[in-house]
Design an enzyme around this catalytic site. Structure first.
Site, PDB file in Angstrom:
ATOM      1  N   GLU A   1     101.406 -54.884 -37.314  1.00  0.00           N
ATOM      2  CA  GLU A   1     101.542 -55.918 -38.903  1.00  0.00           C
ATOM      3  C   GLU A   1     100.036 -55.956 -39.285  1.00  0.00           C
ATOM      4  O   GLU A   1      99.758 -55.980 -40.396  1.00  0.00           O
ATOM      5  CB  GLU A   1     102.115 -56.999 -38.583  1.00  0.00           C
ATOM      6  CG  GLU A   1     101.951 -57.938 -39.693  1.00  0.00           C
ATOM      7  CD  GLU A   1     102.623 -57.619 -40.953  1.00  0.00           C
ATOM      8  OE1 GLU A   1     101.916 -57.971 -42.061  1.00  0.00           O
ATOM      9  OE2 GLU A   1     103.410 -56.717 -41.082  1.00  0.00           O
TER      10      GLU A   1
ATOM     11  N   PRO B   1      71.574 -85.549 -64.947  1.00  0.00           N
ATOM     12  CA  PRO B   1      70.659 -86.189 -64.247  1.00  0.00           C
ATOM     13  C   PRO B   1      69.704 -85.355 -63.145  1.00  0.00           C
ATOM     14  O   PRO B   1      68.788 -85.750 -62.881  1.00  0.00           O
ATOM     15  CB  PRO B   1      71.264 -87.307 -63.421  1.00  0.00           C
ATOM     16  CG  PRO B   1      72.706 -86.627 -63.202  1.00  0.00           C
ATOM     17  CD  PRO B   1      73.118 -85.759 -64.516  1.00  0.00           C
TER      18      PRO B   1
ATOM     19  N   ASP C   1      62.611 -79.146 -70.539  1.00  0.00           N
ATOM     20  CA  ASP C   1      61.744 -80.418 -70.198  1.00  0.00           C
ATOM     21  C   ASP C   1      61.448 -80.342 -69.046  1.00  0.00           C
ATOM     22  O   ASP C   1      61.975 -79.779 -67.999  1.00  0.00           O
ATOM     23  CB  ASP C   1      62.694 -81.520 -70.671  1.00  0.00           C
ATOM     24  CG  ASP C   1      62.919 -82.050 -71.952  1.00  0.00           C
ATOM     25  OD1 ASP C   1      62.198 -81.282 -72.694  1.00  0.00           O
ATOM     26  OD2 ASP C   1      63.890 -82.855 -72.550  1.00  0.00           O
TER      27      ASP C   1
ATOM     28  N   LYS D   1      56.974 -83.151 -71.575  1.00  0.00           N
ATOM     29  CA  LYS D   1      55.928 -83.951 -72.082  1.00  0.00           C
ATOM     30  C   LYS D   1      56.073 -85.199 -71.420  1.00  0.00           C
ATOM     31  O   LYS D   1      56.923 -85.658 -70.962  1.00  0.00           O
ATOM     32  CB  LYS D   1      56.289 -84.439 -73.666  1.00  0.00           C
ATOM     33  CG  LYS D   1      56.246 -83.247 -74.760  1.00  0.00           C
ATOM     34  CD  LYS D   1      56.710 -84.076 -76.041  1.00  0.00           C
ATOM     35  CE  LYS D   1      57.870 -84.277 -76.203  1.00  0.00           C
ATOM     36  NZ  LYS D   1      58.354 -84.961 -77.541  1.00  0.00           N
TER      37      LYS D   1
ATOM     38  N   GLY E   1      69.668 -85.119 -68.600  1.00  0.00           N
ATOM     39  CA  GLY E   1      70.756 -86.285 -69.185  1.00  0.00           C
ATOM     40  C   GLY E   1      71.500 -85.684 -70.226  1.00  0.00           C
ATOM     41  O   GLY E   1      71.971 -84.454 -70.342  1.00  0.00           O
ATOM     42  N   ASP E   2      71.521 -86.571 -71.276  1.00  0.00           N
ATOM     43  CA  ASP E   2      72.506 -86.250 -72.295  1.00  0.00           C
ATOM     44  C   ASP E   2      71.547 -86.035 -73.402  1.00  0.00           C
ATOM     45  O   ASP E   2      70.893 -86.945 -73.712  1.00  0.00           O
ATOM     46  CB  ASP E   2      73.515 -87.380 -72.782  1.00  0.00           C
ATOM     47  CG  ASP E   2      74.346 -87.076 -74.058  1.00  0.00           C
ATOM     48  OD1 ASP E   2      75.728 -86.668 -73.907  1.00  0.00           O
ATOM     49  OD2 ASP E   2      74.002 -86.858 -75.063  1.00  0.00           O
TER      50      ASP E   2
ATOM     51  N   THR F   1      74.842 -88.539 -68.639  1.00  0.00           N
ATOM     52  CA  THR F   1      73.406 -89.510 -68.798  1.00  0.00           C
ATOM     53  C   THR F   1      73.333 -90.231 -67.688  1.00  0.00           C
ATOM     54  O   THR F   1      73.771 -90.729 -66.706  1.00  0.00           O
ATOM     55  CB  THR F   1      73.589 -90.548 -70.049  1.00  0.00           C
ATOM     56  OG1 THR F   1      72.427 -90.804 -70.298  1.00  0.00           O
ATOM     57  CG2 THR F   1      74.519 -91.601 -69.666  1.00  0.00           C
ATOM     58  N   ALA F   2      71.896 -90.693 -67.444  1.00  0.00           N
ATOM     59  CA  ALA F   2      71.374 -91.199 -66.145  1.00  0.00           C
ATOM     60  C   ALA F   2      72.141 -92.457 -65.718  1.00  0.00           C
ATOM     61  O   ALA F   2      72.263 -92.717 -64.498  1.00  0.00           O
ATOM     62  CB  ALA F   2      69.837 -91.562 -66.221  1.00  0.00           C
TER      63      ALA F   2
ATOM     64  N   MET G   1      63.309 -95.372 -69.061  1.00  0.00           N
ATOM     65  CA  MET G   1      61.939 -95.383 -69.272  1.00  0.00           C
ATOM     66  C   MET G   1      61.338 -96.773 -69.299  1.00  0.00           C
ATOM     67  O   MET G   1      60.549 -96.974 -70.328  1.00  0.00           O
ATOM     68  CB  MET G   1      61.669 -94.517 -70.658  1.00  0.00           C
ATOM     69  CG  MET G   1      62.173 -93.081 -70.479  1.00  0.00           C
ATOM     70  SD  MET G   1      61.922 -92.231 -72.159  1.00  0.00           S
ATOM     71  CE  MET G   1      63.439 -93.029 -73.243  1.00  0.00           C
TER      72      MET G   1
END
Length: 475
Positions: A22, A226, A249, A271, A303-304, A332-333, A384
């Site tokens: 088998e 995130p 980013d 940035k 994030g978003d 998002t965060a 932020m």
């Protein structure tokens, strides 16, 4: 990886299976999906294997010798006898033949993956022998995802490829194949309309490429979440794998970029506060210019993209230029912070309103009224806001939130260095300084309803008591 996955050509090559029971039959069933020349080595065969020999699908060798492995592409050993398996393994290794010994991973040069077969599309799933049950579960999920007819579409594409190379300009071929496998032709094929799909493909080849609407450039503003790449949406991953150029980013994790197509161009446009090497107008110009060249552009944001990401300016720039644009939402965060803390951001009878706000403004409004929506029954997530923590805490206490109200600071959420710091409103600014929190952090402040049946508790924090007087830091 301890084993490198690859596909081995079997056309015109011998594959040796040692054993007549088998275990050998299981390997033979797998190899029958290929065009290999099967050689069965056993003194006697069970009925299924004997039928393969009688039908001419395999040949039988009754004596095990080193010569049987010479020039074989690979060998599988499954006699059911550990001693005989070990002896056969030694002979195969002496002939420099890659070998797999059933249920003996230490004797295996190669392992047999779980296979999803949509010939010529084949998906192999392996775990280096550590988790076969998991690989079978993944196989089941893929079987459900991939239409049974998908291989036929791939085979048709293979037959049409020479015509595509003759008739479709090189610059339009990627768009052609993307349309063939993800657009109208594939949709018709999986609905059972194979003839219609084939006619559509052939007409596009004759016209020199897919319909013009397919080759037009487009911009996707994609949320990278995130940090952790497994928090991306399926659509976000799909857009990354389609992209010709990605503008990303500074907060986008390298592992997320690793999901993109290897030959996609990557452009860093990060940035920092007060440093604008890439001002927003320049970013707008770059993404629109790339899309006008017919490229698929991904603007990758942490994030978003629709939450504190300046997406409106990029959407407006694309629409003014007549370029197709879409938003692909991300985690998002604030949501990721709640998940990291293992708690809901809203709670019945405590906080029925969630406020997302930023502590950082712009040149025309450097100190926005970030706390104007905070009050009893709210959870406020400050984005932020680290550099403005003292002002934000003062504003909340002046509105009536006590100095000993708990605050959760979530740093580098879902990344390897993520941190959770529990503090109070009155000591928030000093806590941030003491823990060297300077940038990527979300601060969560819950202001419970007066009627809350239980007070909000943070890890190691006291109950929230009524504010008797303004905190000294605000005076």
């Amino acid at each position: 990886m301890k084993a490198f996955p690859m596909f081995i050509r079997t056309t015109g090559r011998r594959v040796v299976i040692v054993g007549g029971g088998e275990q050998a039959a299981q390997k033979a069933r797998l190899l029958l999906k290929t065009d290999a020349v099967l050689v069965l080595v056993a003194a006697a065969l069970e009925d299924e294997l004997q039928a393969l020999v009688q039908d001419g699908r395999a040949t039988l060798v009754t004596k095990l010798t080193p010569q049987v492995f010479t020039d074989a592409a690979m060998a599988f050993i499954g006699t059911g006898c550990p001693g005989l398996d070990a002896a056969a393994h030694a002979l195969a290794r002496a002939a420099h033949c890659p070998v797999n010994v059933v249920d003996q991973p230490d004797l295996c040069d190669m392992t047999t993956p779980a296979i999803v077969d949509r010939d010529p599309i084949v998906v192999a799933i392996g775990s280096e022998g550590t988790a076969p049950v998991l690989t079978r579960d993944i196989k089941t999920r893929l079987e459900e995802m991939l239409p049974q007819t998908l291989g036929g579409l791939a085979a048709l594409a293979g037959r049409l490829r020479p015509a595509v190379e003759r008739r479709v300009p090189r610059a339009r071929r990627r768009a052609f194949w993307a349309w063939a496998f993800k657009g109208d032709p594939r949709q018709a094929w999986v609905r059972g309309q194979e003839s219609d799909a084939a006619r559509t493909l052939k007409a596009a080849i004759a016209a020199g490429g897919p319909p013009e609407r397919v080759t037009a450039g487009q911009i996707s503003l994609v949320g990278a979440g995130p940090g952790a790449r497994d928090l991306l949406t399926l659509r976000a991953v799909e857009r990354l794998q389609e992209a010709d150029v990605i503008f990303y980013d500074r907060l986008v994790d390298a592992e997320v970029l690793g999901l993109a197509r290897r030959d996609a161009e990557r452009v860093f446009v990060g940035k920092h506060v007060g440093a604008h090497a890439w001002p927003q107008d320049r970013i707008n110009h770059m993404i629109v210019a790339a899309a006008r060249k017919g490229q698929r552009v991904v603007r990758l944001k942490s994030g978003d993209p629709g939450i504190f990401g300046r997406a409106t300016e990029e959407l407006d720039a694309a629409r003014r230029a007549g370029v197709a644009v879409e938003l692909v939402p991300g985690v998002t965060a604030a949501s990721a912070a709640g998940a990291m803390l293992g708690r809901s951001l809203t709670e019945r009878n405590v906080a029925d309103t969630l406020v997302l706000t930023t502590g950082t403004g712009c040149a025309s409004d450097p100190a926005p009224d970030s706390t104007r929506h905070s009050g009893p029954g709210t959870t406020t997530a400050f984005y932020m806001g680290v550099r403005h923590a003292r002002r934000l805490a003062c504003d909340l206490m002046q509105k009536g939130l006590p100095a000993n109200a708990p605050v959760d600071i979530a740093c580098d959420i879902s990344k390897p260095g993520e941190r959770h710091i529990a503090t109070t409103l009155g000591t928030l600014a000093d806590t941030l300084d003491r823990n060297d929190v300077t940038g990527c952090a979300v601060m969560l402040v819950t202001w419970p309803k007066p009627c809350a049946e239980r007070s909000l508790q943070g890890p190691g924090l006291a109950e929230v008591e009524p504010l008797a007087k303004k905190d000294a830091m605000c005076l």
